[in-house]
Design an enzyme around this catalytic site. Structure first.
Site, PDB file in Angstrom:
ATOM      1  N   ASN A  37       0.808  -1.215   0.000  1.00 22.43           N
ATOM      2  CA  ASN A  37       0.000   0.000   0.000  1.00 22.43           C
ATOM      3  C   ASN A  37       0.849   1.277   0.000  1.00 22.43           C
ATOM      4  OD1 ASN A  37      -2.373   1.405   0.033  1.00 22.43           O
ATOM      5  ND2 ASN A  37      -3.013   0.761   2.092  1.00 22.43           N
ATOM      6  N   HIS A 122     -14.616  -4.678  10.285  1.00 25.20           N
ATOM      7  CA  HIS A 122     -14.258  -3.380  10.853  1.00 25.20           C
ATOM      8  C   HIS A 122     -15.505  -2.545  11.071  1.00 25.20           C
ATOM      9  CE1 HIS A 122      -9.870  -3.050   9.217  1.00 25.20           C
ATOM     10  NE2 HIS A 122     -10.138  -4.255   9.644  1.00 25.20           N
ATOM     11  N   ARG A 147     -14.125  -5.599  14.970  1.00 30.91           N
ATOM     12  CA  ARG A 147     -13.126  -4.612  15.391  1.00 30.91           C
ATOM     13  C   ARG A 147     -13.835  -3.285  15.598  1.00 30.91           C
ATOM     14  NH1 ARG A 147      -7.951  -2.016  12.148  1.00 30.91           N
ATOM     15  NH2 ARG A 147      -9.542  -0.535  11.473  1.00 30.91           N
ATOM     16  N   TYR A 159      -7.377   7.266  12.343  1.00 28.16           N
ATOM     17  CA  TYR A 159      -7.291   5.953  11.721  1.00 28.16           C
ATOM     18  C   TYR A 159      -8.513   5.088  12.024  1.00 28.16           C
ATOM     19  CZ  TYR A 159      -6.323   1.120  10.992  1.00 28.16           C
ATOM     20  OH  TYR A 159      -6.458  -0.169  10.575  1.00 28.16           O
ATOM     21  N   ASP A 220      -7.497  -1.770  17.279  1.00 27.96           N
ATOM     22  CA  ASP A 220      -6.169  -1.552  16.689  1.00 27.96           C
ATOM     23  C   ASP A 220      -5.643  -0.193  17.159  1.00 27.96           C
ATOM     24  OD1 ASP A 220      -3.944  -1.368  15.081  1.00 27.96           O
ATOM     25  OD2 ASP A 220      -4.986  -1.881  13.214  1.00 27.96           O
ATOM     26  N   HIS A 222      -2.694   0.846  16.273  1.00 22.74           N
ATOM     27  CA  HIS A 222      -1.948   1.285  15.087  1.00 22.74           C
ATOM     28  C   HIS A 222      -0.605   1.949  15.417  1.00 22.74           C
ATOM     29  CE1 HIS A 222      -2.067   2.116  10.681  1.00 22.74           C
ATOM     30  NE2 HIS A 222      -2.844   1.053  10.727  1.00 22.74           N
ATOM     31  N   GLU A 246      -4.418  -4.670  19.151  1.00 23.08           N
ATOM     32  CA  GLU A 246      -3.444  -4.823  18.061  1.00 23.08           C
ATOM     33  C   GLU A 246      -2.457  -3.656  18.006  1.00 23.08           C
ATOM     34  OE1 GLU A 246      -5.431  -5.064  14.303  1.00 23.08           O
ATOM     35  OE2 GLU A 246      -3.583  -4.719  13.191  1.00 23.08           O
ATOM     36  N   GLU A 272       1.536  -6.864  11.393  1.00 28.51           N
ATOM     37  CA  GLU A 272       1.114  -6.623  10.005  1.00 28.51           C
ATOM     38  C   GLU A 272       2.208  -5.956   9.169  1.00 28.51           C
ATOM     39  OE1 GLU A 272      -2.409  -4.219  10.712  1.00 28.51           O
ATOM     40  OE2 GLU A 272      -1.352  -2.426  10.066  1.00 28.51           O
ATOM     41  N   ARG A 293       0.019 -11.276  13.183  1.00 30.84           N
ATOM     42  CA  ARG A 293      -0.835 -10.480  12.292  1.00 30.84           C
ATOM     43  C   ARG A 293      -0.362 -10.431  10.847  1.00 30.84           C
ATOM     44  NH1 ARG A 293      -4.979  -8.942  11.328  1.00 30.84           N
ATOM     45  NH2 ARG A 293      -4.895  -6.689  11.248  1.00 30.84           N
ATOM     46  N   HIS A 322      -3.522 -10.613   8.530  1.00 33.85           N
ATOM     47  CA  HIS A 322      -3.926  -9.290   8.062  1.00 33.85           C
ATOM     48  C   HIS A 322      -4.799  -9.445   6.810  1.00 33.85           C
ATOM     49  CE1 HIS A 322      -2.214  -5.069   6.912  1.00 33.85           C
ATOM     50  NE2 HIS A 322      -3.197  -4.952   7.768  1.00 33.85           N
ATOM     51  N   ASP A 326      -6.223  -3.579   1.325  1.00 34.16           N
ATOM     52  CA  ASP A 326      -5.018  -3.545   0.479  1.00 34.16           C
ATOM     53  C   ASP A 326      -4.419  -4.936   0.261  1.00 34.16           C
ATOM     54  OD1 ASP A 326      -4.691  -2.263   3.232  1.00 34.16           O
ATOM     55  OD2 ASP A 326      -2.626  -2.877   2.909  1.00 34.16           O
ATOM     56  N   GLU A 349      -8.926 -11.538   9.523  1.00 35.96           N
ATOM     57  CA  GLU A 349      -9.496 -10.213   9.240  1.00 35.96           C
ATOM     58  C   GLU A 349     -10.125 -10.257   7.847  1.00 35.96           C
ATOM     59  OE1 GLU A 349      -6.544  -7.125   8.969  1.00 35.96           O
ATOM     60  OE2 GLU A 349      -7.996  -5.532   9.300  1.00 35.96           O
ATOM     61  N   TRP A 412       1.782   6.844  12.421  1.00 33.25           N
ATOM     62  CA  TRP A 412       0.410   6.760  11.908  1.00 33.25           C
ATOM     63  C   TRP A 412      -0.097   5.335  12.054  1.00 33.25           C
ATOM     64  CZ3 TRP A 412      -2.045   3.985   8.011  1.00 33.25           C
ATOM     65  CH2 TRP A 412      -3.418   4.326   7.854  1.00 33.25           C
TER      66      TRP A 412
HETATM   67  O1  KDG Z   1      -1.976  -0.417   4.397  1.00 35.11           O
HETATM   68  C1  KDG Z   1      -2.175  -0.182   5.750  1.00 35.11           C
HETATM   69  C2  KDG Z   1      -3.395  -0.923   6.218  1.00 35.11           C
HETATM   70  O2  KDG Z   1      -3.346  -2.237   5.770  1.00 35.11           O
HETATM   71  C3  KDG Z   1      -3.525  -0.923   7.708  1.00 35.11           C
HETATM   72  O3  KDG Z   1      -3.649   0.398   8.141  1.00 35.11           O
HETATM   73  C4  KDG Z   1      -4.736  -1.735   8.123  1.00 35.11           C
HETATM   74  O4  KDG Z   1      -3.992  -1.730  10.377  1.00 35.11           O
HETATM   75  C5  KDG Z   1      -4.675  -2.215   9.509  1.00 35.11           C
HETATM   76  C6  KDG Z   1      -5.509  -3.379   9.853  1.00 35.11           C
HETATM   77  O5  KDG Z   1      -5.383  -3.836  10.979  1.00 35.11           O
HETATM   78  O6  KDG Z   1      -6.271  -3.826   9.008  1.00 35.11           O
HETATM   79 MG    MG Z   2      -3.738  -3.119  11.993  1.00 37.96          MG
END
Ligand code: KDG
Ligand code: MG
Length: 412
Positions: A37, A122, A147, A159, A220, A222, A246, A272, A293, A322, A326, A349, A412
């Site tokens: 991505n 999600h 989630r 996010y 998550d 993140h 996560e 991930e 993940r 994951h 993407d 997921e 991020w």
């Molecule tokens: O490309 C980044 C995403 O795949 C990510 O932000 C998604 O954190 C993510 C998730 O848990 O699906």
């Molecule tokens: Mg994630």
């Protein structure tokens, strides 16, 4: 059976996808997902310039040998670009082997260890009302695990929250959430850890009050927290019995998880953005996580992720592959075949792709009653319609990035 042709196909139906297509001298084809991505074209160049010339003329049956050859002969090991490229080759070769054998890939990996794969979706909302609607809509679609991502008072965009722009781009389909935005520059988002840490437990309390104790809930973080902040979050979420928390802290610091683990019994999922078993070495050996993940797409393919998961299984650590938007339908299919066959499957997921993507990638998986199954077509069970793919050329898109109130760039 010789690899006769190798094509790298870039298409952007709802978002960018990079697919490797291998064709053998016997006319069998195999697909591999190489989507990274926001950095898609780096993998395209790696494949086209450095991998495709090495594949032509090789024995398509020698999956492990090809993997080792690509990994070791590059000298420069690991990294997301290299490992996504190798993953695509690996997936395509498993696809071909399945077609040659007349069997779905999961049969070649040892056969089914279960009837289907529990999947989580999600749900998100700027506030609790929108979040509850999203949870209900996921339950109506059959999701049995959800989630939960939520807006934080004072932060504009954050996010994991679906936006109206996304609904429109997806022709009205709820699509929680596509983080990559088309455009020449990445979007800037804002972040405040203290507000987040204060707010999130109140949201989980509200969700538990509304939906009861049974529903498996995930969250998550993140990569945004320091180890001590992560420990605090894990502890404050304990009353709400999460399935997992996560990416609580930036994943490259494996040792950080020790501190988090000492303070909380909330199960942890990470990986991930990992690419190899080496990224997991310490956290698996020291049992610092509960779920792996990684995506098949970003961890060197089925062959390598299976090794990671077999290693994890010695410590009762399970898979949580994951599967955001993407990961292309090819990468998702590979995850389903692997997940169905291993003993230590945890959860998958599953965000649904849009209608255009589903027209480009014709798939044979099923989604019923909250469970996925890869289907029984030989190989991975996905075919790519090149005419459809050709309608959607690559569009520049970036993942967003974060700044704190004082302008400092944040994770991020
Ligand atoms: O490309 C980044 C995403 O795949 C990510 O932000 C998604 O954190 C993510 C998730 O848990 O699906
Ligand atoms: Mg994630």
């Amino acid at each position: 059976m010789i690899i006769d042709r190798a094509e790298v196909i870039v298409t952007s139906p709802d978002r960018n996808f990079v697919t490797l297509k291998l064709t053998t001298d016997e006319g069998l084809t195999g697909l591999g997902d190489a989507t990274l991505n926001g950095r898609e074209l780096a993998v395209v160049a790696y494949l086209k310039d450095h991998v495709v010339p090495l594949l032509l003329g090789r024995d398509a049956h020698r999956i492990e040998d090809t993997w080792q050859f690509l990994y070791r002969s590059a000298y420069w090991r690991r990294g997301p670009v290299t490992m996504a490229a190798i993953a695509a080759v690996d997936m395509a070769l498993w696809d071909i082997k399945g077609k040659a054998a007349g069997m779905p890939v999961y049969q070649l990996l040892g056969g089914a260890s279960r009837n289907g794969l529990l999947a989580y979706g999600h749900a998100s909302g700027k506030d609790n009302e929108a979040l509850f609607d999203s949870i209900r809509s996921h339950q109506e679609q059959g999701y049995k695990a959800i989630r939960v991502q939520t807006g934080v008072p004072g932060l504009k965009s954050i996010y994991g929250i679906a936006s109206n722009a996304t609904y429109e781009a997806m022709e009205g389909v709820r699509y929680d959430h596509e983080p990559a935005q088309r455009g020449a520059l990445p979007n800037e988002e804002d972040w405040d850890t203290r507000s987040y840490l204060r707010h999130v437990p109140t949201v989980f309390e509200a969700v538990r009050n509304e939906f009861g104790p049974e529903l498996p809930l995930l969250h998550d973080a993140h990569h945004r927290l320091t180890p001590i902040q992560a420990a605090k979050l894990g502890k404050s979420l304990e009353p709400y019995d999460l399935f997992w928390l996560e990416d609580v802290s930036p994943a490259e610091n494996q040792e950080a998880l020790r501190l988090v683990r000492q303070h909380t019994t909330t199960p942890l999922a990470i990986g991930e953005i990992f690419n190899t078993v080496w990224d997991y070495q310490q956290i698996i050996r020291e049992q610092l996580i509960d779920y792996v993940r990684s995506a098949v797409t970003h961890t060197g393919g089925i062959s390598h992720l299976k090794k990671v998961l077999d290693y994890a299984s010695q410590y009762q650590i399970k898979s949580g592959m994951h599967g955001p938007t993407d990961i292309s339908p090819v990468g998702m299919a590979a995850a389903m075949h692997l997940g169905l066959s291993i003993h230590n499957f945890g959860i998958q997921e599953y965000m649904q792709h849009g209608a255009k993507t589903d027209r480009v990638f014709q798939q044979s998986f099923t989604w019923e009653g909250g469970f996925l199954h890869p289907g029984d077509r030989p190989g991975l069970g996905v075919e790519l319609d090149t005419d459809e793919a050709g309608k959607y050329p690559y569009v520049q898109a970036y993942l967003p990035y974060n700044r704190l109130a004082d302008g400092t760039v944040h994770d991020w």
